[in-house]
Design a protein around this motif. Structure first.
Motif, PDB file in Angstrom:
ATOM      1  N   ALA B 446       5.186   1.853  -5.371  1.00  0.00           N
ATOM      2  CA  ALA B 446       6.024   0.746  -4.899  1.00  0.00           C
ATOM      3  C   ALA B 446       7.464   0.916  -5.367  1.00  0.00           C
ATOM      4  O   ALA B 446       8.383   0.289  -4.830  1.00  0.00           O
ATOM      5  N   GLN B 447       7.652   1.740  -6.396  1.00  0.00           N
ATOM      6  CA  GLN B 447       8.997   1.926  -6.964  1.00  0.00           C
ATOM      7  C   GLN B 447       9.726   3.122  -6.350  1.00  0.00           C
ATOM      8  O   GLN B 447      10.884   3.363  -6.666  1.00  0.00           O
ATOM      9  N   VAL B 448       9.040   3.872  -5.513  1.00  0.00           N
ATOM     10  CA  VAL B 448       9.654   5.088  -4.961  1.00  0.00           C
ATOM     11  C   VAL B 448      10.713   4.707  -3.930  1.00  0.00           C
ATOM     12  O   VAL B 448      10.450   3.935  -3.004  1.00  0.00           O
ATOM     13  N   ASN B 449      11.918   5.227  -4.141  1.00  0.00           N
ATOM     14  CA  ASN B 449      12.970   4.982  -3.151  1.00  0.00           C
ATOM     15  C   ASN B 449      12.791   5.931  -1.978  1.00  0.00           C
ATOM     16  O   ASN B 449      12.549   7.122  -2.155  1.00  0.00           O
ATOM     17  N   GLN B 450      12.892   5.373  -0.814  1.00  0.00           N
ATOM     18  CA  GLN B 450      12.697   6.186   0.392  1.00  0.00           C
ATOM     19  C   GLN B 450      13.876   5.975   1.330  1.00  0.00           C
ATOM     20  O   GLN B 450      14.458   4.890   1.347  1.00  0.00           O
ATOM     21  N   PRO B 451      14.213   6.996   2.077  1.00  0.00           N
ATOM     22  CA  PRO B 451      15.234   6.764   3.103  1.00  0.00           C
ATOM     23  C   PRO B 451      14.706   5.754   4.118  1.00  0.00           C
ATOM     24  O   PRO B 451      13.498   5.718   4.376  1.00  0.00           O
ATOM     25  N   TYR B 452      15.598   4.952   4.635  1.00  0.00           N
ATOM     26  CA  TYR B 452      15.183   3.954   5.630  1.00  0.00           C
ATOM     27  C   TYR B 452      15.758   4.347   6.990  1.00  0.00           C
ATOM     28  O   TYR B 452      16.926   4.718   7.057  1.00  0.00           O
ATOM     29  N   PRO B 453      15.048   4.259   8.035  1.00  0.00           N
ATOM     30  CA  PRO B 453      13.626   3.927   8.121  1.00  0.00           C
ATOM     31  C   PRO B 453      12.790   5.187   8.257  1.00  0.00           C
ATOM     32  O   PRO B 453      13.183   6.117   8.958  1.00  0.00           O
ATOM     33  N   THR B 454      11.657   5.198   7.587  1.00  0.00           N
ATOM     34  CA  THR B 454      10.710   6.302   7.727  1.00  0.00           C
ATOM     35  C   THR B 454       9.311   5.717   7.856  1.00  0.00           C
ATOM     36  O   THR B 454       9.064   4.601   7.400  1.00  0.00           O
ATOM     37  N   GLN B 455       8.433   6.499   8.432  1.00  0.00           N
ATOM     38  CA  GLN B 455       7.066   5.993   8.596  1.00  0.00           C
ATOM     39  C   GLN B 455       6.322   5.963   7.271  1.00  0.00           C
ATOM     40  O   GLN B 455       5.374   5.196   7.111  1.00  0.00           O
ATOM     41  N   SER B 456       6.765   6.796   6.312  1.00  0.00           N
ATOM     42  CA  SER B 456       6.071   6.782   5.017  1.00  0.00           C
ATOM     43  C   SER B 456       6.328   5.486   4.252  1.00  0.00           C
ATOM     44  O   SER B 456       5.709   5.230   3.224  1.00  0.00           O
ATOM     45  N   GLN B 457       7.222   4.669   4.790  1.00  0.00           N
ATOM     46  CA  GLN B 457       7.423   3.335   4.238  1.00  0.00           C
ATOM     47  C   GLN B 457       6.095   2.572   4.194  1.00  0.00           C
ATOM     48  O   GLN B 457       5.901   1.697   3.349  1.00  0.00           O
ATOM     49  N   ALA B 458       5.198   2.924   5.065  1.00  0.00           N
ATOM     50  CA  ALA B 458       3.884   2.248   5.114  1.00  0.00           C
ATOM     51  C   ALA B 458       3.177   2.360   3.770  1.00  0.00           C
ATOM     52  O   ALA B 458       2.507   1.414   3.330  1.00  0.00           O
ATOM     53  N   ILE B 459       3.341   3.496   3.124  1.00  0.00           N
ATOM     54  CA  ILE B 459       2.653   3.696   1.844  1.00  0.00           C
ATOM     55  C   ILE B 459       3.296   2.822   0.768  1.00  0.00           C
ATOM     56  O   ILE B 459       2.612   2.195  -0.040  1.00  0.00           O
ATOM     57  N   ARG B 460       4.625   2.751   0.801  1.00  0.00           N
ATOM     58  CA  ARG B 460       5.297   1.890  -0.176  1.00  0.00           C
ATOM     59  C   ARG B 460       4.937   0.423   0.083  1.00  0.00           C
ATOM     60  O   ARG B 460       4.759  -0.364  -0.850  1.00  0.00           O
ATOM     61  N   MET B 461       4.811   0.073   1.333  1.00  0.00           N
ATOM     62  CA  MET B 461       4.441  -1.314   1.656  1.00  0.00           C
ATOM     63  C   MET B 461       3.034  -1.632   1.147  1.00  0.00           C
ATOM     64  O   MET B 461       2.776  -2.725   0.637  1.00  0.00           O
ATOM     65  N   ALA B 462       2.136  -0.671   1.264  1.00  0.00           N
ATOM     66  CA  ALA B 462       0.775  -0.884   0.741  1.00  0.00           C
ATOM     67  C   ALA B 462       0.819  -1.037  -0.770  1.00  0.00           C
ATOM     68  O   ALA B 462       0.146  -1.906  -1.351  1.00  0.00           O
ATOM     69  N   ALA B 463       1.640  -0.196  -1.413  1.00  0.00           N
ATOM     70  CA  ALA B 463       1.766  -0.279  -2.870  1.00  0.00           C
ATOM     71  C   ALA B 463       2.404  -1.604  -3.273  1.00  0.00           C
ATOM     72  O   ALA B 463       2.010  -2.221  -4.275  1.00  0.00           O
ATOM     73  N   SER B 464       3.366  -2.067  -2.506  1.00  0.00           N
ATOM     74  CA  SER B 464       4.002  -3.355  -2.804  1.00  0.00           C
ATOM     75  C   SER B 464       3.001  -4.498  -2.643  1.00  0.00           C
ATOM     76  O   SER B 464       3.011  -5.457  -3.427  1.00  0.00           O
ATOM     77  N   ALA B 465       2.133  -4.380  -1.653  1.00  0.00           N
ATOM     78  CA  ALA B 465       1.089  -5.401  -1.468  1.00  0.00           C
ATOM     79  C   ALA B 465       0.176  -5.422  -2.681  1.00  0.00           C
ATOM     80  O   ALA B 465      -0.267  -6.488  -3.136  1.00  0.00           O
ATOM     81  N   TYR B 466      -0.080  -4.232  -3.223  1.00  0.00           N
ATOM     82  CA  TYR B 466      -0.908  -4.154  -4.429  1.00  0.00           C
ATOM     83  C   TYR B 466      -0.211  -4.847  -5.600  1.00  0.00           C
ATOM     84  O   TYR B 466      -0.827  -5.642  -6.325  1.00  0.00           O
ATOM     85  N   VAL B 467       1.078  -4.558  -5.772  1.00  0.00           N
ATOM     86  CA  VAL B 467       1.835  -5.157  -6.883  1.00  0.00           C
ATOM     87  C   VAL B 467       1.849  -6.676  -6.750  1.00  0.00           C
ATOM     88  O   VAL B 467       1.605  -7.415  -7.712  1.00  0.00           O
ATOM     89  N   GLU B 468       2.074  -7.137  -5.538  1.00  0.00           N
ATOM     90  CA  GLU B 468       2.102  -8.581  -5.293  1.00  0.00           C
ATOM     91  C   GLU B 468       0.735  -9.200  -5.592  1.00  0.00           C
ATOM     92  O   GLU B 468       0.631 -10.258  -6.218  1.00  0.00           O
ATOM     93  N   SER B 469      -0.301  -8.503  -5.184  1.00  0.00           N
ATOM     94  CA  SER B 469      -1.661  -8.991  -5.407  1.00  0.00           C
ATOM     95  C   SER B 469      -1.958  -9.086  -6.900  1.00  0.00           C
ATOM     96  O   SER B 469      -2.576 -10.046  -7.369  1.00  0.00           O
ATOM     97  N   ARG B 470      -1.507  -8.094  -7.670  1.00  0.00           N
ATOM     98  CA  ARG B 470      -1.713  -8.110  -9.125  1.00  0.00           C
ATOM     99  C   ARG B 470      -0.975  -9.272  -9.759  1.00  0.00           C
ATOM    100  O   ARG B 470      -1.494  -9.965 -10.626  1.00  0.00           O
ATOM    101  N   ARG B 471       0.272  -9.483  -9.293  1.00  0.00           N
ATOM    102  CA  ARG B 471       1.069 -10.584  -9.846  1.00  0.00           C
ATOM    103  C   ARG B 471       0.355 -11.915  -9.594  1.00  0.00           C
ATOM    104  O   ARG B 471       0.298 -12.781 -10.459  1.00  0.00           O
ATOM    105  N   MET B 472      -0.183 -12.051  -8.394  1.00  0.00           N
ATOM    106  CA  MET B 472      -0.869 -13.300  -8.057  1.00  0.00           C
ATOM    107  C   MET B 472      -2.111 -13.491  -8.922  1.00  0.00           C
ATOM    108  O   MET B 472      -2.409 -14.591  -9.370  1.00  0.00           O
ATOM    109  N   SER B 473      -2.835 -12.390  -9.163  1.00  0.00           N
ATOM    110  CA  SER B 473      -4.039 -12.475  -9.992  1.00  0.00           C
ATOM    111  C   SER B 473      -3.671 -12.888 -11.411  1.00  0.00           C
ATOM    112  O   SER B 473      -4.311 -13.756 -12.012  1.00  0.00           O
ATOM    113  N   VAL B 474      -2.634 -12.247 -11.939  1.00  0.00           N
ATOM    114  CA  VAL B 474      -2.202 -12.576 -13.300  1.00  0.00           C
ATOM    115  C   VAL B 474      -1.713 -14.021 -13.341  1.00  0.00           C
ATOM    116  O   VAL B 474      -2.025 -14.786 -14.270  1.00  0.00           O
ATOM    117  N   GLY B 475      -0.970 -14.411 -12.300  1.00  0.00           N
ATOM    118  CA  GLY B 475      -0.473 -15.787 -12.227  1.00  0.00           C
ATOM    119  C   GLY B 475      -1.606 -16.784 -12.209  1.00  0.00           C
ATOM    120  O   GLY B 475      -1.591 -17.793 -12.932  1.00  0.00           O
TER     121      GLY B 475
END
Lengths: 424, 484
Positions: B446-475
């Motif tokens: 989720a922390q990887v900087n990527q050029p915008y726009p690229t299709q590999s953004q999908a992977i960062r978005m999945a990782a960001s969803a994971y980070v958000e999900s963890r934050r919600m669980s901890v919250g």
């Protein structure tokens, strides 16, 4: 129109399907309203459940409902069972489609465990509802016990862990079993709850082993694409606050899961990835249902493939632009505000539906139809109308859920599947 | 750090440090890696250097797939705001000509001359073990300290009545076609069958695709197979799933096949039949018995995790023994053999993170575990899914079909596996493979900087969803504690 009045109209309208489409001589109900359509045993299951609603809502007298039920159960009790092709069922299961008049197998269809389960959900609903000491109601309960006890659920596994999709006298078991999250929850629970030939617990474990817990559009859910998967078993079983081991692990339950499935459906409609331009916050509901069946054609510069009757789903498809309005209505217990809003939207778009108050199986504004509103499925399907009757009633009074909470096979099946908590 | 051997200073003159039978991907990689590190290497090939992959498999099929994609894009131009060119006609000889040119160009890299220049002794002929440490080839007896059997595999000939008599294509001869068949029956819904069925359909062939399983690509996720099925149908392919081909016969100039689905029968008439139902290992004629190497004519040569056969001095790699028959697995296996055979290595094939890809459109790529595998091992798993229609670059490219699904051990950031269905899934999967190889937690992506726009953004978005999900669980956990 006020909510209560609207639901009265929709519930009663949907119920009328079973009055119109039944063969009073044997209780079988046509799969759809088209002329010469065969009976579907799943639709009979919905009919048997709908009769109990009709009594409570004053659409049928109790005696009339009991008589209709009795005719149906007597037919199944007397019908021919065996391994030859001209029977009505085999090993206590029944063929998916039966001739409406003779009750014999049609179209070389399969002995269907899932459709038999839907039939017996209705049989057990009737047995739970008709609890008086009158001779009719005593007979209903006795027949229900006998017919349910006949079913050899364990045979349906064909020696494997999961239940097979079906069996035909011509070729034996169909090649693949019920796997992944789908409408088969009811099948497994009824199979596990059998007093005579139950499924082993490992079959439920095998089924749930293929589950996928996913985060899609910000929602955590047990994924299944078509909306009916999140509805069929819920028409009879109150899954609120009861959990099997999978749901305990995830801190959820199947009812909550269906609520999330509605959210995912609406979000998909909002995004409209295939650019149909017809979806929206009140126009959603991809499910199993009728479709335009036009094959592949170019519409507004894009090649579109329009399916016939198929299980459509989100977000992975198939999505040909066809919405099942009944799927939105059947979401009433899970998301009442959203479901009602969608139904009102459909009725505004298609005011002629208020003539029968039966929502059609599908609409597709992107596909050519009789007018500028695009394609509309003709007539009505029994599964849609049955689901509407039951889900409206569960939302309003919880009638079917309450009945089935006290049904011994359901309770035993749920317990054998590892469900605990809540009302159980 | 790597050890090296002195080629000329061997204490056993005339004895090769590594003798390799088969010059496909595994054999070539092993030969090149070994000779680079000073080993005396013999490489024996009975056909073409480069193996099936280069001459009859991955390379020619990718060339044809690319051209077929072009034709699809031309027909679909309106969707991308373009105009459909008038009179689109497929020039099949040009398609095959390009394929042959590219194949020749890539073959040059592994020519006998180049290999010999690099120090590899190349022999052409049928290899036959003469004992546990020697092989005969073309009358010569070659002795070795260690050997690698990498003879690959060949297409299965399915026992369908009348098929042999009627004649059929496999990946071994389909690229020799000089005319595009008007009607083609493809038997087999695995990677080869699906890729070629789609390619030929886009080149104008009326394709019927028959698969005996209920879905394509039997081992892949249901949703991936479903998307592929939809894509193939959109290309006009007539699909028959859960269907057996029971008999084939010739009627006039047609080949007629009987298909059976449960109890329903139908026939299909075509010009050509392409069979892609798997491979069987090339173990015959090697006299493996003399070398003490156990084998099975259908399962191939059994090896342990270090790729050793029952003769500890003889290794096997690639299609002759592996379950997943992809060239990148073979190259990994080739590397492992060199380490384990020559440098006392203890490298395990199971430790490798090996992605694979089916090059249909959309492509289907996978790495690591599937959800059902994780659940069978009682590993709690959660899948983070991003649809390609959520990804800006996929939208701009008109390539919105597909998804990225990353399977994570629930409650941790450990990536268990991933499936990608996308136009360029074979490229997208690499970021996840890298993370898995390096033991990187999902949240780091989720922390990887990527050029915008690229299709590999999908992977960062999945990782960001994971980070958000963890934050919600901890919250949620904190809220519970505070309320107590």
């Amino acid at each position: 129109m006020l909510e209560d009045e609207l639901l009265d109209c929709l519930g009663h309208g949907a119920f009328r399907y079973f009055v119109d489409a039944v063969n009073p001589a044997n209780g079988l109900v046509a799969d759809r309203s088209r002329k010469d359509c065969p009976a579907s045993i799943a639709v009979v299951g919905f009919a048997l459940s709908a009769y109990t609603v009709a009594v409570e809502r004053g659409w049928l007298t109790r005696e009339d409902a009991a008589a209709r039920t009795l005719v149906t159960l007597r037919f199944f009790e007397a019908s021919a069972q065996g391994s030859t092709p001209d029977m009505t069922g085999y090993k206590g299961f029944y063929y998916h489609f039966l001739d409406l008049q003779s009750g014999k197998r049609l179209w070389q269809c399969e002995v269907s465990p899932i459709d038999t389960a839907l039939l017996f959900a209705g049989v057990l609903t009737a047995a739970a509802y008709f609890n008086d000491a009158t001779s009719s109601e005593v007979e209903i309960r006795a027949l229900a016990r006998e017919l349910y006890g006949r079913i050899d659920w364990d045979w349906a596994r064909n020696g494997k862990a999961a239940v097979a999709q079906g069996w035909k006298p011509e070729c034996g078991f169909l090649h693949y079993g019920w796997q992944g999250y789908n409408e088969a929850a009811l099948l497994y629970i009824l199979g596990l709850g059998s007093p005579t030939h139950p499924l082993p617990s490992l079959s439920y474990v095998a089924w749930t082993a293929t589950y996928q817990w996913e985060r899609i559009y910000g929602c955590d859910l047990l994924y299944a694409g078509p909306l009916f998967v999140h509805q069929f078993s819920h028409a009879w079983i109150d899954f609120r606050k009861i959990q099997d081991s999978f749901m305990r692990e995830k801190g959820s339950d199947y009812f909550q899961n269906s609520c999330r499935a509605v959210d995912v459906q609406r979000e998909y409609a909002r995004r409209d990835p295939n650019e149909y331009g017809t979806y929206g916050p009140d126009c959603w509901g991809l499910s199993a249902g009728d479709g335009p069946g036009l094959g592949t054609m170019r519409v507004r510069g894009r090649e579109r493939r329009f399916f016939e009757y198929v299980a459509r789903g989100v977000p992975f498809g198939p999505d040909d632009g066809t919405i099942a309005p009944g799927a939105a209505l059947a979401s009433l217990p899970f998301a009442p505000v959203l479901a009602l809003s969608a139904v009102r939207h459909f009725l505004e778009q298609y005011p002629e539906w208020e003539e029968s108050w039966q929502l059609p199986s599908g609409v597709n504004p992107a596909a050519p139809g009789a007018d500028s509103r695009g394609w509309i499925s003709e007539g009505s399907y029994g599964l849609d109308q049955g689901l509407a009757v039951l889900m409206i009633e569960n939302y309003r009074s919880g009638l079917i859920w309450k009945l089935m909470r006290n049904s011994p096979p359901i309770r035993l099946g749920l317990k054998r599947a590892g469900f605990r908590g809540g009302w159980l | 750090m790597t050890a090296s051997l002195s080629r000329r200073g061997s204490s056993l003159p005339g004895r090769y440090h590594l003798l390799i039978v088969g010059a496909g991907p595994a054999g070539l990689i092993a030969a090149q890696a070994a000779v680079r590190r000073g080993a005396k290497v013999a490489l024996i090939e009975r056909d073409l250097l480069g193996g099936t992959c280069l001459h009859k498999g991955c390379v020619p099929s990718k060339v044809i797939i690319r051209t077929s994609r072009l034709y699809r894009e031309m027909r679909d131009a309106e969707h991308l705001g373009g105009r459909v060119p008038s009179g689109i006609e497929v020039d099949f000889p040009a398609v095959m000509g390009r394929m042959r040119r590219i194949r020749a160009r890539l073959s040059e890299r592994v020519s006998a001359e180049r290999l010999a220049t690099s120090g590899i002794d190349v022999y052409f002929g049928d290899a036959r073990f003469a004992g546990p440490d020697s092989v005969t080839v073309d009358g010569n007896v070659l002795r070795f300290k260690k050997a690698l059997v990498a003879t690959g595999a060949r297409p299965v000939r399915p026992p369908i009545a009348g098929l042999e008599e009627s004649g059929y294509l496999t990946y071994e001869n389909v690229f020799d076609l000089t005319e595009c068949p008007k009607r083609l029956l493809v038997i087999g819904g695995g990677p080869v069958g699906c890729e070629l069925a789609q390619a030929f359909a886009r080149l104008g062939t009326r394709v019927t695709l028959v698969q005996d399983e209920p879905m394509f690509l039997g081992h892949e996720e249901r949703d991936a197979a479903q998307l592929l099925s939809d894509a193939l149908a959109r290309d006009g392919i007539e699909i028959h799933l859960d269907t057996q081909t029971t008999r084939v016969r010739v009627e006039g100039s047609d080949k007629v096949a009987d298909l059976v689905h449960d109890d329903a029968q139908r026939t299909v008439s075509v010009d050509q039949i392409l069979v892609g139902v798997g491979t069987i290992p090339n173990v015959e004629g090697l006299n493996l018995e003399a070398a003490g190497v156990a084998y099975d004519s259908t399962g191939g040569i059994p090896v342990d995790d270090f790729l050793r056969t029952t003769n500890p001095c003889i290794f096997a790699a690639g299609d002759v023994c592996a379950e997943n028959k992809f060239p990148h697995i073979e190259t990994a296996a080739g590397r492992i053999v060199v380490e384990n055979a020559l440098f006392l290595g203890r490298q395990r094939l199971s430790a490798e993170v090996i992605p694979w890809c089916t090059f249909t459109d959309p492509e289907i790529a996978h790495v690591g575990m599937y959800v059902n595998e994780a659940r069978q091992r009682n590993i709690p798993v959660k899948t983070f899914t991003v649809l390609m229609h959520e990804v800006d670059r996929a939208i701009t490219d008109g390539e919105e079909e597909g998804f990225v699904k990353v399977h994570v051990r629930e409650g941790t950031g450990k990536i268990l596996g991933a499936t990608v269905v996308a136009s360029h899934a074979g490229d997208l999967i690499n970021e996840i493979s890298l993370a898995m190889s390096a033991g990187v937690d999902f949240h780091a992506l989720a922390q990887v900087n990527q050029p915008y726009p690229t299709q590999s953004q999908a992977i960062r978005m999945a990782a960001s969803a994971y980070v958000e999900s963890r934050r919600m669980s901890v919250g949620a956990w904190l809220m519970t504690k505070l309320m107590l």
